[in-house]
Design an enzyme around this catalytic site. Structure first.
Site, PDB file in Angstrom:
ATOM      1  N   GLU A  64       3.910  -4.997 -13.181  1.00  0.00           N
ATOM      2  CA  GLU A  64       4.257  -6.135 -12.338  1.00  0.00           C
ATOM      3  C   GLU A  64       3.536  -7.393 -12.807  1.00  0.00           C
ATOM      4  O   GLU A  64       4.111  -8.485 -12.813  1.00  0.00           O
ATOM      5  CB  GLU A  64       3.905  -5.813 -10.886  1.00  0.00           C
ATOM      6  CG  GLU A  64       4.683  -4.636 -10.316  1.00  0.00           C
ATOM      7  CD  GLU A  64       4.052  -4.018  -9.082  1.00  0.00           C
ATOM      8  OE1 GLU A  64       4.785  -3.352  -8.326  1.00  0.00           O
ATOM      9  OE2 GLU A  64       2.827  -4.192  -8.869  1.00  0.00           O
ATOM     10  N   GLY A  97      10.083   0.782  -2.456  1.00  0.00           N
ATOM     11  CA  GLY A  97      11.227   1.607  -2.114  1.00  0.00           C
ATOM     12  C   GLY A  97      12.024   0.941  -1.008  1.00  0.00           C
ATOM     13  O   GLY A  97      11.460   0.327  -0.112  1.00  0.00           O
ATOM     14  N   MET A 116       2.774   0.221  -0.992  1.00  0.00           N
ATOM     15  CA  MET A 116       1.421   0.747  -0.845  1.00  0.00           C
ATOM     16  C   MET A 116       0.367  -0.347  -0.710  1.00  0.00           C
ATOM     17  O   MET A 116      -0.832  -0.028  -0.709  1.00  0.00           O
ATOM     18  CB  MET A 116       1.090   1.658  -2.039  1.00  0.00           C
ATOM     19  CG  MET A 116       2.005   2.871  -2.148  1.00  0.00           C
ATOM     20  SD  MET A 116       1.652   3.926  -3.572  1.00  0.00           S
ATOM     21  CE  MET A 116       0.057   4.628  -3.098  1.00  0.00           C
ATOM     22  N   GLU A 117       0.784  -1.616  -0.586  1.00  0.00           N
ATOM     23  CA  GLU A 117      -0.210  -2.691  -0.565  1.00  0.00           C
ATOM     24  C   GLU A 117       0.024  -3.799   0.465  1.00  0.00           C
ATOM     25  O   GLU A 117      -0.942  -4.373   0.989  1.00  0.00           O
ATOM     26  CB  GLU A 117      -0.290  -3.366  -1.957  1.00  0.00           C
ATOM     27  CG  GLU A 117      -0.795  -2.502  -3.072  1.00  0.00           C
ATOM     28  CD  GLU A 117       0.290  -1.644  -3.702  1.00  0.00           C
ATOM     29  OE1 GLU A 117      -0.031  -0.575  -4.231  1.00  0.00           O
ATOM     30  OE2 GLU A 117       1.489  -2.065  -3.656  1.00  0.00           O
ATOM     31  N   ASP A 156      13.789   1.537  -6.065  1.00  0.00           N
ATOM     32  CA  ASP A 156      14.418   2.832  -5.784  1.00  0.00           C
ATOM     33  C   ASP A 156      14.753   2.911  -4.304  1.00  0.00           C
ATOM     34  O   ASP A 156      14.182   2.184  -3.486  1.00  0.00           O
ATOM     35  CB  ASP A 156      13.498   3.988  -6.191  1.00  0.00           C
ATOM     36  CG  ASP A 156      12.153   3.932  -5.479  1.00  0.00           C
ATOM     37  OD1 ASP A 156      11.874   4.845  -4.694  1.00  0.00           O
ATOM     38  OD2 ASP A 156      11.362   2.980  -5.701  1.00  0.00           O
TER      39      ASP A 156
END
Length: 226
Positions: A12, A60, A168-169, A192
């Site tokens: 990223e 996601g 996750m962040e 995804d």
């Protein structure tokens, strides 16, 4: 205006660093997960004192209208793996005791994102010409779990059916910004769709085949802020 952009991974970082050469835009990698994200946000705030912070990267997706390479912009953020119970006070699932049930995106940045979505829906050249992605505004949920199974995604969506993206962040950065009084928003490219995927094959395909130019929406947004 000084803008801080936080990402989790080298992939990223590489996508975003070459998009920003203005010294007023600081792009940094924090590492994967909530603790790394919170530390990265705190360090950025202490060192650079940005006027706003943006969480960028991939996530996601969830929802029949969300597809790979679409962009989800946070209206609000919450943890999908936090529960403080009721023993020491009333709280709801996803809420850290003593903090808001959900962290709200900065209204001024959200207004700009809303206009970008409207322009994109009208096929305006305001964004990337000939692109077919969509911009969605909605809830982003965060937890220390890479969602690579339909069962796990169903569990998360069971608590937050309106969620548009899971990462996750973002919520951890949002919490840090809330505590430090820094305006915040998250832009997440959908890599995804866990409920349509098996063993994260879509995620790997995203980086192997279509990640190029996926972060142009973040660049366009920043250009509107400066």
């Amino acid at each position: 205006m000084k803008i801080g952009i936080i990402v989790a991974m080298d992939k990223e970082l590489q996508q975003l660093q070459h998009l920003f050469t203005d010294g007023n835009v600081i792009v940094q990698k924090c590492g994967i997960g909530k603790v790394n994200a919170a530390l990265g946000a705190a360090e950025m705030i202490a060192q650079y004192k940005p006027d706003v912070i943006i969480s960028s990267g991939c996530a996601g997706g969830n929802g029949d209208d969300v597809n790979i390479q679409d962009v989800v912009v946070s209206t609000e953020l919450v943890y999908h793996d936090v529960y403080c119970g009721t023993a020491i006070g009333q709280s709801v699932y996803g809420q850290v005791q003593g903090l808001p049930p959900r962290f709200q995106a900065d209204p001024n940045m959200l207004r700009i994102a809303q206009q970008m979505r409207n322009d994109s829906a009208a096929h305006s050249s305001f964004l990337i010409p000939h692109s077919s992605f969509q911009i969605h505004l909605g809830l982003i949920v965060t937890g220390d779990w890479f969602v690579d199974s339909k069962d796990k995604m169903r569990e998360i969506v069971g608590h937050f059916p309106e969620a548009k993206a899971v990462d996750m962040e973002s919520a951890a950065i949002a919490q840090t910004c809330y505590l430090r009084h820094v305006p915040f928003i998250s832009f997440r490219v959908i890599s995804d769709i866990p409920l349509r995927d098996t063993d994260a094959s879509q995620y790997h395909d995203f980086w192997n085949t279509i990640a190029d130019n996926s972060f142009q929406v973040t660049k366009t947004f920043v250009e509107q802020l400066l």
